[in-house]
Scaffold this active site. Structure first.
Site, PDB file in Angstrom:
ATOM      1  N   CYS A 167     -11.129  16.577  24.272  1.00 56.64           N
ATOM      2  CA  CYS A 167     -10.005  16.701  24.367  1.00 56.64           C
ATOM      3  C   CYS A 167      -9.682  18.307  22.563  1.00 56.64           C
ATOM      4  CB  CYS A 167      -9.183  15.770  24.390  1.00 56.64           C
ATOM      5  SG  CYS A 167      -9.653  14.803  22.739  1.00 56.64           S
ATOM      6  N   LYS A 168      -8.764  17.649  22.005  1.00 57.88           N
ATOM      7  CA  LYS A 168      -8.569  18.952  20.871  1.00 57.88           C
ATOM      8  C   LYS A 168      -9.976  18.341  19.613  1.00 57.88           C
ATOM      9  CE  LYS A 168      -6.035  19.929  17.195  1.00 57.88           C
ATOM     10  NZ  LYS A 168      -5.823  21.161  17.320  1.00 57.88           N
TER      11      LYS A 168
END
Length: 105
Positions: free
Chosen positions: A62-63
């Site tokens: 993800c981030k």
């Protein structure tokens, strides 16, 4: 609880043909992602189980690592072999590694 892996482990896994799933939102994915990533936003994971292989380990990104760990915990409970990438896409970009702008695999 899900297992976290490093960016170096992810880089080696991508080179070996690993199945990577990016669980960020559409706009985040379109701004750049780990090469060869398949895009399935976190909130769509429960409806997309048929798009995730059960016959190999799946690498979730993800981030920064929070959403991928949530996806990891959920998918583990569904019987998948998954790992979450610590540092996420932000860490990947900050390390100077190649970023892909290609559409989802």
């Amino acid at each position: 609880m899900g297992r976290e892996v490093t960016l170096n482990e992810l880089e080696a896994a991508i080179a070996a043909g690993a199945h990577v799933v990016d669980v960020r939102e559409n706009d985040e994915f379109e701004m750049g992602h780990v090469p060869n990533a398949h895009h399935i936003p976190l909130n769509e994971i429960p409806e997309a189980l048929d798009r995730i292989p059960r016959d190999q380990q799946v690498w979730l990104v993800c981030k920064s690592g929070g959403r991928s760990m949530r996806a990891c915990d959920y998918l583990e409970a569904q019987g998948f072999d998954v790992v979450s990438v610590a540092g996420g896409t932000d860490g990947w970009v900050a390390s100077g590694r190649a970023v892909s702008m290609e559409p989802s695999k």
